[in-house]
Write a protein that holds these residues in place. Structure first.
Motif, PDB file in Angstrom:
ATOM      1  N   VAL A  80      29.616  37.872  61.203  1.00  0.00           N
ATOM      2  CA  VAL A  80      29.911  38.824  62.271  1.00  0.00           C
ATOM      3  C   VAL A  80      29.590  38.210  63.631  1.00  0.00           C
ATOM      4  O   VAL A  80      30.369  38.307  64.585  1.00  0.00           O
ATOM      5  N   ALA A  81      28.440  37.570  63.726  1.00  0.00           N
ATOM      6  CA  ALA A  81      28.020  36.983  65.002  1.00  0.00           C
ATOM      7  C   ALA A  81      28.982  35.905  65.469  1.00  0.00           C
ATOM      8  O   ALA A  81      29.444  35.905  66.621  1.00  0.00           O
ATOM      9  N   LEU A  82      29.310  34.962  64.605  1.00  0.00           N
ATOM     10  CA  LEU A  82      30.153  33.844  65.039  1.00  0.00           C
ATOM     11  C   LEU A  82      31.573  34.320  65.354  1.00  0.00           C
ATOM     12  O   LEU A  82      32.217  33.804  66.272  1.00  0.00           O
ATOM     13  N   SER A  83      32.064  35.304  64.618  1.00  0.00           N
ATOM     14  CA  SER A  83      33.440  35.770  64.865  1.00  0.00           C
ATOM     15  C   SER A  83      33.549  36.536  66.174  1.00  0.00           C
ATOM     16  O   SER A  83      34.562  36.437  66.879  1.00  0.00           O
ATOM     17  N   HIS A  84      32.511  37.295  66.530  1.00  0.00           N
ATOM     18  CA  HIS A  84      32.530  37.991  67.812  1.00  0.00           C
ATOM     19  C   HIS A  84      32.309  37.024  68.979  1.00  0.00           C
ATOM     20  O   HIS A  84      32.937  37.158  70.031  1.00  0.00           O
ATOM     21  N   GLU A  85      31.437  36.061  68.789  1.00  0.00           N
ATOM     22  CA  GLU A  85      31.221  35.066  69.844  1.00  0.00           C
ATOM     23  C   GLU A  85      32.493  34.257  70.095  1.00  0.00           C
ATOM     24  O   GLU A  85      32.879  34.033  71.255  1.00  0.00           O
ATOM     25  N   MET A  86      33.160  33.845  69.036  1.00  0.00           N
ATOM     26  CA  MET A  86      34.385  33.062  69.185  1.00  0.00           C
ATOM     27  C   MET A  86      35.471  33.891  69.865  1.00  0.00           C
ATOM     28  O   MET A  86      36.157  33.408  70.781  1.00  0.00           O
ATOM     29  N   SER A  87      35.620  35.141  69.448  1.00  0.00           N
ATOM     30  CA  SER A  87      36.641  36.005  70.044  1.00  0.00           C
ATOM     31  C   SER A  87      36.359  36.250  71.520  1.00  0.00           C
ATOM     32  O   SER A  87      37.272  36.228  72.357  1.00  0.00           O
ATOM     33  N   TYR A  88      35.102  36.486  71.846  1.00  0.00           N
ATOM     34  CA  TYR A  88      34.720  36.705  73.239  1.00  0.00           C
ATOM     35  C   TYR A  88      35.047  35.491  74.104  1.00  0.00           C
ATOM     36  O   TYR A  88      35.571  35.616  75.205  1.00  0.00           O
ATOM     37  N   ARG A  89      34.748  34.308  73.595  1.00  0.00           N
ATOM     38  CA  ARG A  89      34.989  33.095  74.369  1.00  0.00           C
ATOM     39  C   ARG A  89      36.482  32.866  74.601  1.00  0.00           C
ATOM     40  O   ARG A  89      36.901  32.461  75.692  1.00  0.00           O
ATOM     41  N   PHE A  90      37.301  33.128  73.595  1.00  0.00           N
ATOM     42  CA  PHE A  90      38.747  33.047  73.814  1.00  0.00           C
ATOM     43  C   PHE A  90      39.187  34.084  74.840  1.00  0.00           C
ATOM     44  O   PHE A  90      40.033  33.815  75.712  1.00  0.00           O
ATOM     45  N   GLY A  91      38.622  35.277  74.758  1.00  0.00           N
ATOM     46  CA  GLY A  91      38.960  36.313  75.720  1.00  0.00           C
ATOM     47  C   GLY A  91      38.667  35.906  77.149  1.00  0.00           C
ATOM     48  O   GLY A  91      39.421  36.223  78.071  1.00  0.00           O
ATOM     49  N   LYS A  92      37.563  35.189  77.351  1.00  0.00           N
ATOM     50  CA  LYS A  92      37.184  34.745  78.687  1.00  0.00           C
ATOM     51  C   LYS A  92      38.000  33.544  79.153  1.00  0.00           C
ATOM     52  O   LYS A  92      38.066  33.245  80.348  1.00  0.00           O
ATOM     53  N   ALA A  93      38.630  32.852  78.215  1.00  0.00           N
ATOM     54  CA  ALA A  93      39.407  31.658  78.560  1.00  0.00           C
ATOM     55  C   ALA A  93      40.853  31.975  78.912  1.00  0.00           C
ATOM     56  O   ALA A  93      41.558  31.117  79.443  1.00  0.00           O
ATOM     57  N   MET A  94      41.295  33.204  78.629  1.00  0.00           N
ATOM     58  CA  MET A  94      42.714  33.547  78.739  1.00  0.00           C
ATOM     59  C   MET A  94      42.913  34.741  79.676  1.00  0.00           C
ATOM     60  O   MET A  94      41.954  35.342  80.145  1.00  0.00           O
ATOM     61  N   ASP A  95      44.172  35.070  79.949  1.00  0.00           N
ATOM     62  CA  ASP A  95      44.486  36.257  80.735  1.00  0.00           C
ATOM     63  C   ASP A  95      43.833  37.475  80.103  1.00  0.00           C
ATOM     64  O   ASP A  95      43.798  37.623  78.874  1.00  0.00           O
ATOM     65  N   TYR A  96      43.344  38.382  80.978  1.00  0.00           N
ATOM     66  CA  TYR A  96      42.537  39.498  80.502  1.00  0.00           C
ATOM     67  C   TYR A  96      43.023  40.791  81.152  1.00  0.00           C
ATOM     68  O   TYR A  96      43.516  40.803  82.281  1.00  0.00           O
ATOM     69  N   LEU A  97      42.851  41.884  80.437  1.00  0.00           N
ATOM     70  CA  LEU A  97      43.288  43.193  80.910  1.00  0.00           C
ATOM     71  C   LEU A  97      42.748  43.547  82.293  1.00  0.00           C
ATOM     72  O   LEU A  97      43.443  44.153  83.109  1.00  0.00           O
ATOM     73  N   ARG A  98      41.494  43.206  82.541  1.00  0.00           N
ATOM     74  CA  ARG A  98      40.843  43.635  83.778  1.00  0.00           C
ATOM     75  C   ARG A  98      40.703  42.494  84.786  1.00  0.00           C
ATOM     76  O   ARG A  98      39.774  42.489  85.590  1.00  0.00           O
ATOM     77  N   ASP A  99      41.617  41.550  84.755  1.00  0.00           N
ATOM     78  CA  ASP A  99      41.611  40.495  85.766  1.00  0.00           C
ATOM     79  C   ASP A  99      41.901  41.095  87.148  1.00  0.00           C
ATOM     80  O   ASP A  99      42.733  41.993  87.299  1.00  0.00           O
ATOM     81  N   THR A 100      41.193  40.583  88.143  1.00  0.00           N
ATOM     82  CA  THR A 100      41.414  41.005  89.526  1.00  0.00           C
ATOM     83  C   THR A 100      41.552  39.771  90.407  1.00  0.00           C
ATOM     84  O   THR A 100      41.153  38.664  90.026  1.00  0.00           O
ATOM     85  N   LYS A 101      42.113  39.988  91.592  1.00  0.00           N
ATOM     86  CA  LYS A 101      42.206  38.936  92.593  1.00  0.00           C
ATOM     87  C   LYS A 101      41.987  39.573  93.958  1.00  0.00           C
ATOM     88  O   LYS A 101      42.741  40.456  94.359  1.00  0.00           O
ATOM     89  N   ASN A 102      40.917  39.147  94.615  1.00  0.00           N
ATOM     90  CA  ASN A 102      40.557  39.700  95.927  1.00  0.00           C
ATOM     91  C   ASN A 102      40.427  41.220  95.883  1.00  0.00           C
ATOM     92  O   ASN A 102      40.879  41.938  96.775  1.00  0.00           O
ATOM     93  N   GLY A 103      39.817  41.707  94.803  1.00  0.00           N
ATOM     94  CA  GLY A 103      39.561  43.132  94.684  1.00  0.00           C
ATOM     95  C   GLY A 103      40.743  43.973  94.260  1.00  0.00           C
ATOM     96  O   GLY A 103      40.644  45.198  94.201  1.00  0.00           O
ATOM     97  N   GLU A 104      41.881  43.333  93.939  1.00  0.00           N
ATOM     98  CA  GLU A 104      43.070  44.066  93.526  1.00  0.00           C
ATOM     99  C   GLU A 104      43.406  43.740  92.070  1.00  0.00           C
ATOM    100  O   GLU A 104      43.034  42.693  91.543  1.00  0.00           O
ATOM    101  N   VAL A 105      44.118  44.655  91.428  1.00  0.00           N
ATOM    102  CA  VAL A 105      44.548  44.441  90.047  1.00  0.00           C
ATOM    103  C   VAL A 105      45.453  43.212  89.962  1.00  0.00           C
ATOM    104  O   VAL A 105      46.344  43.027  90.789  1.00  0.00           O
ATOM    105  N   ALA A 106      45.198  42.370  88.952  1.00  0.00           N
ATOM    106  CA  ALA A 106      46.037  41.180  88.736  1.00  0.00           C
ATOM    107  C   ALA A 106      46.439  41.147  87.258  1.00  0.00           C
ATOM    108  O   ALA A 106      45.970  40.320  86.487  1.00  0.00           O
TER     109      ALA A 106
END
Length: 476
Positions: free
Chosen positions: A128-154
């Motif tokens: 469970v630990a390694l699968s969540h850590e791996m998924s989280y790291r991929f999530g941070k490496a790629m486009d994300y739902l809550r990406d912003t740019k200069n305070g605006e939705v991106a």
């Protein structure tokens, strides 16, 4: 020649053991198992859950070695894993972690194989630990739902949770005892058979697909296939994650690709607990801070639904899309995402759980009438606040009732790790949530023993008895 990314992830998987994990990682992994199983139990009565169970039985039969949670049924590993993934996500009550939902994709395969092999609770925690850590790291490496740019939705034109296929595959390989070489091939194969990222299309259409952002059972099957292909002798493309021009980054559609987010500190720095979010409401996470504020208002002032003249909400700025703005509720599934419907239900002060998707409530005249009195606008500080802290969700609610306007605000929703310690969903609160979810699904006489085992999972020598206790009462 340096190891490829697939080989580094394989080595991380092979060497992760519960005994070497930080205490916070062990505890959060146990909480995720507890919460996910409870959500699956609650999902047995929901349309999507029933479809998942029916299809799991179709592909895996009804006389296998793995439990379909809360149904009284056993199926093959493949059938149970499919069904349990669907059950965990049926109510949209399950945990959230970048890139979005993770547990319904990475946990079912490990649970099913773990049960078939009689692994220990400690071994399950490592998976469970390694699968969540791996998924989280991929999530941070790629486009994300809550990406912003200069305070605006991106918001990227291509979004999704398909990268959880790597954590799901790794967890299966870990439970089955694959060595690093086999794991590397399994992960590389997973890249090539990953489901597409279809999330953006789902956001744009109403009524939305009941497949949702990514069908959990289908991704679980991809992970099972990747793992077994490697075990049977297939060779994966070990360079597929490193090739930025033609590899996984390109064909999965992400515009942002920062592989250092995946590899930096891998195995020594555990990052997923800092953003692991547990849900107190069976509704899309975007509405949780508004629901917290609304609940404060109606409970503190004992406001009844028929006393409310208007509800005005300000919240997440990126959600002005049909799936959330929908007011035509024709299926209980629609209730999981509609902002107006969710606020109307919240004002009725029903205990969060499967009761929130009871058709009598979902389609009831009181909820429908209150929806017509509800409005939503973006909070002006959303973009700048989320750039300061990933859990920040600035929110304001105003309720007109009894000739008075009542108001409440939130910065962090309940369930998220944040600078405000009161927002953490405690283990006691998760236990209470589990009890609500398990009611009328598993015998009351089994609940205490199940909870004891889940809370002390590292002490369970063989998870088979636990999973079989979680089978629950037989359903047609």
């Amino acid at each position: 020649m340096p190891d490829t990314l697939a080989e580094q992830l394989a080595r991380f998987t092979a060497t992760t053991e519960t005994g070497s994990l930080p205490g916070t990682v062990v505890e959060e992994s146990k909480r995720l198992v507890l919460d996910s199983i409870g959500c699956a139990l609650a999902g047995t009565g929901e349309p999507r859950g029933r479809i998942g169970v029916d299809y799991g039985r179709m592909i895996g039969g009804t006389d296998g070695e793995a439990t379909i949670l809360g149904t009284g049924s056993r199926s093959s590993v493949f059938g149970a894993a499919f069904a349990n993934g669907e059950l965990m996500n049926a109510l949209d009550f399950d945990a959230v972690l970048p890139p979005g939902h993770v547990s319904p994709y990475v946990l079912p395969g490990a649970l099913a194989f773990g049960e078939s092999r009689g692994i220990s609770g400690s071994d399950l925690i490592a998976a469970v630990a390694l699968s969540h850590e791996m998924s989280y790291r991929f999530g941070k490496a790629m486009d994300y739902l809550r990406d912003t740019k200069n305070g605006e939705v991106a918001l990227s034109p291509i979004l999704g949770f398909s990268s959880t296929v790597f954590g799901a595959t790794a967890a299966i390989g870990k439970v089955k005892g694959y060595d690093a070489g086999m794991l590397a091939n399994a992960l590389a194969i997973a890249a090539n058979i990953s489901p597409v990222n279809s999330h953006r299309s789902w956001l744009a259409h109403s009524p939305s697909s009941t497949i949702k952002y990514l069908n959990a059972g289908v991704l679980v099957q991809s992970a099972l296939t990747a793992a077994h292909f490697a075990e049977l002798g297939h060779r994966g493309d070990l360079q597929v994650l490193d090739d930025a021009d033609y590899g996984y980054r390109r064909f999965i559609g992400t515009g942002r690709w920062v592989p250092e987010q995946i590899t930096d500190g891998l195995g020594t720095e555990w990052r997923f607990p800092a953003e692991s979010t547990l849900k107190p409401y069976p509704h899309c996470r975007i509405l949780h801070a508004p629901l917290d504020a609304l609940t404060e208002i109606v409970e503190t002032n004992d406001i009844k639904p028929d006393e409310i003249d208007a509800i005005r909400a300000w919240g997440e700025a990126w959600v002005l899309h049909p799936v959330w703005l929908n007011r035509e509720i024709s299926h209980v599934h629609d209730a999981q995402f509609s902002i107006a419907h969710g606020l109307a239900v919240g004002a009725h002060r029903v205990t969060p759980g499967k009761a929130w998707q009871d058709p009598d409530l979902v389609f009831g005249s009181s909820v429908r009438e209150l929806m017509d009195k509800t409005t939503f606008k973006p909070h002006p500080d959303w973009g700048t606040e989320i750039e300061k802290h990933p859990s920040s969700r600035p929110t304001r609610i105003e309720v007109d009732a009894r000739g008075t306007t009542f108001s409440a605000e939130r910065r962090f929703p309940k369930g998220s790790p944040s600078p405000d310690p009161s927002t953490l969903l405690t283990t006691d609160e998760l236990v209470a949530k589990f009890r609500v979810n398990a009611e009328d699904v598993i015998p009351e006489s089994e609940v205490e023993g199940v909870l004891d085992s889940l809370l002390d999972l590292e002490k369970v020598g063989d998870i088979r008895q636990l999973l079989r206790a979680l089978g629950g009462r037989e359903h047609p």
